[in-house]
Design an enzyme around this catalytic site. Structure first.
Site, PDB file in Angstrom:
ATOM      1  N   GLY A  86       0.900  -1.152   0.072  1.00 60.02           N
ATOM      2  CA  GLY A  86       0.121   0.036  -0.085  1.00 60.02           C
ATOM      3  C   GLY A  86       0.818   1.361   0.011  1.00 60.02           C
ATOM      4  O   GLY A  86       1.700   1.229  -0.642  1.00 60.02           O
ATOM      5  N   SER A 118       5.496  -5.356  -1.483  1.00 60.71           N
ATOM      6  CA  SER A 118       5.404  -3.822  -1.907  1.00 60.71           C
ATOM      7  C   SER A 118       5.914  -2.615  -0.718  1.00 60.71           C
ATOM      8  O   SER A 118       7.183  -2.776  -0.456  1.00 60.71           O
ATOM      9  CB  SER A 118       4.052  -3.342  -2.521  1.00 60.71           C
ATOM     10  OG  SER A 118       4.123  -2.253  -2.900  1.00 60.71           O
ATOM     11  N   ALA A 119       4.866  -2.255  -0.231  1.00 57.03           N
ATOM     12  CA  ALA A 119       5.412  -1.323   1.019  1.00 57.03           C
ATOM     13  C   ALA A 119       5.990  -2.093   2.099  1.00 57.03           C
ATOM     14  O   ALA A 119       6.982  -1.557   2.696  1.00 57.03           O
ATOM     15  CB  ALA A 119       4.160  -0.578   1.436  1.00 57.03           C
ATOM     16  N   HIS A 155       8.139  -2.423  -7.875  1.00 59.33           N
ATOM     17  CA  HIS A 155       7.442  -2.045  -8.843  1.00 59.33           C
ATOM     18  C   HIS A 155       8.352  -1.484  -9.964  1.00 59.33           C
ATOM     19  O   HIS A 155       8.061  -0.344 -10.556  1.00 59.33           O
ATOM     20  CB  HIS A 155       6.189  -1.274  -8.499  1.00 59.33           C
ATOM     21  CG  HIS A 155       5.359  -1.581  -7.195  1.00 59.33           C
ATOM     22  ND1 HIS A 155       4.561  -2.692  -7.576  1.00 59.33           N
ATOM     23  CD2 HIS A 155       5.076  -1.209  -6.003  1.00 59.33           C
ATOM     24  CE1 HIS A 155       3.912  -2.962  -6.297  1.00 59.33           C
ATOM     25  NE2 HIS A 155       4.323  -2.286  -5.468  1.00 59.33           N
ATOM     26  N   GLU A 190       7.723  -6.216 -11.553  1.00 57.71           N
ATOM     27  CA  GLU A 190       6.590  -6.691 -10.916  1.00 57.71           C
ATOM     28  C   GLU A 190       6.753  -8.350 -11.305  1.00 57.71           C
ATOM     29  O   GLU A 190       7.258  -8.767 -12.164  1.00 57.71           O
ATOM     30  CB  GLU A 190       5.417  -6.453 -12.047  1.00 57.71           C
ATOM     31  CG  GLU A 190       5.005  -4.947 -11.863  1.00 57.71           C
ATOM     32  CD  GLU A 190       4.583  -4.472 -10.398  1.00 57.71           C
ATOM     33  OE1 GLU A 190       3.450  -4.613 -10.082  1.00 57.71           O
ATOM     34  OE2 GLU A 190       5.549  -4.297  -9.528  1.00 57.71           O
TER      35      GLU A 190
END
Length: 239
Positions: A86, A118-119, A155, A190
Protein backbone atom coordinates in the site's frame (compact mmCIF):
# COMPACT_ATOMS: atom_id res chain seq x y z
CA UNK A 1 16.68 -14.32 9.53
CA UNK A 2 14.30 -15.62 6.89
CA UNK A 3 12.88 -12.97 4.58
CA UNK A 4 10.67 -13.22 1.50
CA UNK A 5 10.44 -9.80 -0.12
CA UNK A 6 7.91 -9.47 -2.94
CA UNK A 7 7.88 -6.59 -5.38
CA UNK A 8 4.11 -6.80 -5.62
CA UNK A 9 1.20 -8.82 -4.27
CA UNK A 10 -0.80 -9.16 -7.48
CA UNK A 11 0.11 -9.61 -11.13
CA UNK A 12 -2.21 -8.32 -13.83
CA UNK A 13 -5.07 -10.74 -14.45
CA UNK A 14 -4.31 -12.91 -11.42
CA UNK A 15 -5.74 -13.26 -7.92
CA UNK A 16 -4.10 -11.72 -4.88
CA UNK A 17 -0.76 -13.45 -4.13
CA UNK A 18 -1.47 -16.17 -6.73
CA UNK A 19 1.86 -15.90 -8.55
CA UNK A 20 3.88 -16.30 -5.35
CA UNK A 21 1.59 -18.48 -3.24
CA UNK A 22 3.63 -21.72 -3.50
CA UNK A 23 6.77 -19.86 -2.45
CA UNK A 24 4.96 -18.12 0.40
CA UNK A 25 3.59 -21.46 1.59
CA UNK A 26 7.10 -22.91 1.59
CA UNK A 27 8.45 -19.91 3.47
CA UNK A 28 5.86 -19.95 6.25
CA UNK A 29 5.61 -22.70 8.88
CA UNK A 30 3.03 -25.33 7.94
CA UNK A 31 -0.24 -24.71 9.75
CA UNK A 32 1.23 -21.60 11.33
CA UNK A 33 -0.37 -18.41 12.59
CA UNK A 34 0.67 -15.25 10.77
CA UNK A 35 0.50 -11.73 12.16
CA UNK A 36 -0.72 -9.64 9.23
CA UNK A 37 0.15 -5.94 9.23
CA UNK A 38 -2.42 -4.06 7.08
CA UNK A 39 -1.47 -0.49 7.97
CA UNK A 40 -0.44 0.50 4.43
CA UNK A 41 -4.10 0.60 3.34
CA UNK A 42 -6.97 2.54 4.91
CA UNK A 43 -9.50 -0.34 5.00
CA UNK A 44 -7.58 -2.63 7.30
CA UNK A 45 -10.39 -5.11 7.88
CA UNK A 46 -10.94 -5.73 4.17
CA UNK A 47 -7.22 -6.03 3.56
CA UNK A 48 -6.78 -8.55 6.36
CA UNK A 49 -9.75 -10.58 5.10
CA UNK A 50 -8.20 -10.67 1.63
CA UNK A 51 -4.89 -11.96 3.00
CA UNK A 52 -6.67 -14.48 5.22
CA UNK A 53 -8.60 -15.91 2.27
CA UNK A 54 -5.48 -16.28 0.15
CA UNK A 55 -3.38 -17.91 2.85
CA UNK A 56 -6.16 -20.19 4.10
CA UNK A 57 -5.79 -22.06 0.81
CA UNK A 58 -2.33 -23.21 1.96
CA UNK A 59 -3.30 -23.89 5.57
CA UNK A 60 -2.10 -20.63 7.11
CA UNK A 61 -4.16 -18.72 9.71
CA UNK A 62 -4.05 -14.92 9.62
CA UNK A 63 -4.60 -12.49 12.47
CA UNK A 64 -4.67 -8.75 11.76
CA UNK A 65 -2.59 -6.80 14.24
CA UNK A 66 -4.86 -3.76 13.93
CA UNK A 67 -7.70 -5.45 15.84
CA UNK A 68 -5.65 -6.00 19.00
CA UNK A 69 -5.40 -3.56 21.88
CA UNK A 70 -1.68 -4.32 21.85
CA UNK A 71 -0.49 -5.13 18.30
CA UNK A 72 2.93 -6.03 19.66
CA UNK A 73 1.44 -8.95 21.58
CA UNK A 74 0.03 -10.37 18.32
CA UNK A 75 3.45 -10.16 16.69
CA UNK A 76 5.13 -11.70 19.73
CA UNK A 77 2.75 -14.69 19.66
CA UNK A 78 2.85 -15.28 15.90
CA UNK A 79 4.74 -17.95 13.99
CA UNK A 80 5.44 -15.53 11.13
CA UNK A 81 4.90 -11.90 10.10
CA UNK A 82 3.42 -10.61 6.85
CA UNK A 83 3.56 -6.87 6.15
CA UNK A 84 1.25 -5.98 3.27
CA UNK A 85 1.62 -3.35 0.58
CA UNK A 86 0.00 0.00 0.00
CA UNK A 87 1.41 3.41 0.90
CA UNK A 88 4.85 3.14 2.50
CA UNK A 89 4.64 6.46 4.39
CA UNK A 90 1.31 5.49 5.96
CA UNK A 91 2.75 2.08 6.87
CA UNK A 92 5.92 3.41 8.47
CA UNK A 93 4.06 6.01 10.52
CA UNK A 94 1.76 3.30 11.91
CA UNK A 95 4.70 1.02 12.71
CA UNK A 96 6.35 3.85 14.59
CA UNK A 97 3.23 4.83 16.52
CA UNK A 98 2.33 1.28 17.57
CA UNK A 99 5.86 0.29 18.56
CA UNK A 100 5.82 -2.44 15.95
CA UNK A 101 8.91 -1.15 14.17
CA UNK A 102 11.09 -2.35 17.04
CA UNK A 103 9.00 -5.44 17.84
CA UNK A 104 8.97 -6.76 14.28
CA UNK A 105 12.68 -6.10 13.89
CA UNK A 106 13.49 -8.01 17.08
CA UNK A 107 11.32 -11.00 16.19
CA UNK A 108 12.64 -11.30 12.65
CA UNK A 109 16.23 -11.11 13.83
CA UNK A 110 15.37 -13.91 16.25
CA UNK A 111 14.38 -16.12 13.30
CA UNK A 112 10.64 -15.54 12.83
CA UNK A 113 9.87 -15.69 9.07
CA UNK A 114 9.00 -12.37 7.45
CA UNK A 115 7.03 -11.76 4.26
CA UNK A 116 6.85 -8.28 2.81
CA UNK A 117 4.96 -7.15 -0.25
CA UNK A 118 5.52 -3.78 -1.95
CA UNK A 119 5.45 -1.34 1.00
CA UNK A 120 6.19 -4.29 3.28
CA UNK A 121 9.32 -4.88 1.21
CA UNK A 122 10.25 -1.20 1.28
CA UNK A 123 10.24 -1.11 5.10
CA UNK A 124 12.60 -4.10 5.23
CA UNK A 125 15.31 -1.73 3.97
CA UNK A 126 17.33 0.69 6.11
CA UNK A 127 15.10 3.58 4.97
CA UNK A 128 12.04 4.12 2.78
CA UNK A 129 13.84 6.68 0.60
CA UNK A 130 13.52 4.56 -2.56
CA UNK A 131 9.76 4.03 -2.41
CA UNK A 132 7.62 5.27 -5.32
CA UNK A 133 4.84 6.42 -3.01
CA UNK A 134 3.54 9.92 -2.36
CA UNK A 135 4.11 11.06 1.25
CA UNK A 136 0.40 11.19 2.11
CA UNK A 137 1.32 11.08 5.81
CA UNK A 138 4.41 12.28 7.67
CA UNK A 139 6.24 9.63 9.68
CA UNK A 140 8.72 10.54 12.38
CA UNK A 141 11.70 10.02 10.11
CA UNK A 142 12.39 7.68 7.20
CA UNK A 143 14.39 4.99 9.03
CA UNK A 144 12.79 1.57 8.59
CA UNK A 145 13.44 -1.99 9.79
CA UNK A 146 16.91 -2.40 8.30
CA UNK A 147 16.54 -6.15 7.81
CA UNK A 148 18.71 -5.88 4.69
CA UNK A 149 21.61 -3.40 4.35
CA UNK A 150 20.67 -2.12 0.88
CA UNK A 151 17.71 -0.35 -0.70
CA UNK A 152 14.92 -1.86 -2.82
CA UNK A 153 12.70 -0.15 -5.35
CA UNK A 154 9.56 -2.26 -5.59
CA UNK A 155 7.44 -2.09 -8.77
CA UNK A 156 10.48 -1.08 -10.82
CA UNK A 157 9.48 -0.12 -14.37
CA UNK A 158 11.69 0.36 -17.41
CA UNK A 159 11.54 3.46 -19.57
CA UNK A 160 9.29 3.11 -22.61
CA UNK A 161 11.30 4.22 -25.67
CA UNK A 162 8.07 4.90 -27.55
CA UNK A 163 6.64 7.19 -24.88
CA UNK A 164 6.44 10.96 -25.41
CA UNK A 165 6.41 11.60 -21.65
CA UNK A 166 9.25 13.98 -20.82
CA UNK A 167 9.37 13.38 -17.07
CA UNK A 168 12.04 11.45 -15.22
CA UNK A 169 12.24 7.70 -15.65
CA UNK A 170 12.43 5.41 -12.63
CA UNK A 171 16.10 4.83 -13.35
CA UNK A 172 16.78 8.56 -13.42
CA UNK A 173 15.03 9.04 -10.08
CA UNK A 174 17.12 6.28 -8.50
CA UNK A 175 20.29 7.74 -9.98
CA UNK A 176 19.39 11.00 -8.24
CA UNK A 177 19.11 9.06 -4.98
CA UNK A 178 22.59 7.65 -5.62
CA UNK A 179 24.01 11.14 -6.10
CA UNK A 180 23.33 11.79 -2.40
CA UNK A 181 23.53 8.25 -1.00
CA UNK A 182 26.14 5.56 -1.61
CA UNK A 183 23.81 2.57 -1.20
CA UNK A 184 23.02 -0.17 -3.77
CA UNK A 185 19.43 -0.12 -5.00
CA UNK A 186 17.74 -3.28 -6.25
CA UNK A 187 14.97 -2.39 -8.68
CA UNK A 188 12.52 -5.31 -8.56
CA UNK A 189 10.10 -5.56 -11.47
CA UNK A 190 6.55 -6.82 -11.08
CA UNK A 191 6.62 -10.53 -10.33
CA UNK A 192 10.11 -10.54 -8.79
CA UNK A 193 10.97 -11.50 -5.25
CA UNK A 194 14.05 -11.84 -3.07
CA UNK A 195 14.66 -14.63 -0.55
CA UNK A 196 17.13 -13.73 2.19
CA UNK A 197 18.77 -15.43 5.15
CA UNK A 198 21.68 -14.13 7.19
CA UNK A 199 24.16 -15.58 4.65
CA UNK A 200 22.18 -15.97 1.41
CA UNK A 201 20.14 -13.82 -0.94
CA UNK A 202 18.62 -15.05 -4.18
CA UNK A 203 16.23 -13.54 -6.68
CA UNK A 204 13.14 -15.47 -7.67
CA UNK A 205 9.83 -14.96 -9.39
CA UNK A 206 8.74 -14.54 -12.97
CA UNK A 207 10.68 -11.38 -13.89
CA UNK A 208 14.15 -9.98 -13.52
CA UNK A 209 15.53 -7.06 -11.53
CA UNK A 210 18.00 -4.24 -12.05
CA UNK A 211 20.84 -3.33 -9.70
CA UNK A 212 21.98 0.27 -9.51
CA UNK A 213 25.12 1.45 -7.77
CA UNK A 214 26.80 4.83 -7.51
CA UNK A 215 29.34 5.37 -10.29
CA UNK A 216 28.50 2.13 -12.12
CA UNK A 217 26.32 1.07 -15.01
CA UNK A 218 23.08 -0.67 -14.01
CA UNK A 219 23.23 -4.46 -14.09
CA UNK A 220 20.44 -6.73 -15.32
CA UNK A 221 19.68 -9.69 -13.04
CA UNK A 222 17.57 -12.72 -13.97
CA UNK A 223 15.46 -14.83 -11.59
CA UNK A 224 17.81 -17.15 -9.74
CA UNK A 225 20.63 -14.61 -9.49
CA UNK A 226 22.80 -14.94 -6.39
CA UNK A 227 22.68 -11.64 -4.48
CA UNK A 228 24.61 -12.61 -1.35
CA UNK A 229 27.24 -9.93 -2.01
CA UNK A 230 24.64 -7.29 -1.18
CA UNK A 231 24.50 -8.57 2.38
CA UNK A 232 28.09 -7.38 2.91
CA UNK A 233 27.83 -3.87 1.47
CA UNK A 234 28.86 -0.81 3.41
CA UNK A 235 26.35 2.01 3.03
CA UNK A 236 26.54 5.77 3.37
CA UNK A 237 23.51 8.02 3.38
CA UNK A 238 23.46 11.77 2.65
CA UNK A 239 27.01 11.81 1.24
Amino acid sequence: MRLLLLSTSTLHGEDYLAYALPTIAGHLPSGGRVAFVPYALADRDAYTARAATALASVGITVQGVHRASDPRAVVDAADAIFVGGGNTFRLLRALQRTGLLATIGDRVRDGVPYVGSSAGTNVACPTIRTTNDMPITEPAGLTALGLVPFQINAHYVDADPASTHMGETREERLEQFLEDNDVPVLGMREGAWLEVTETTARLGGVSGSRLLRRGAEPVELPPGADMRDLLEVSTRYDT
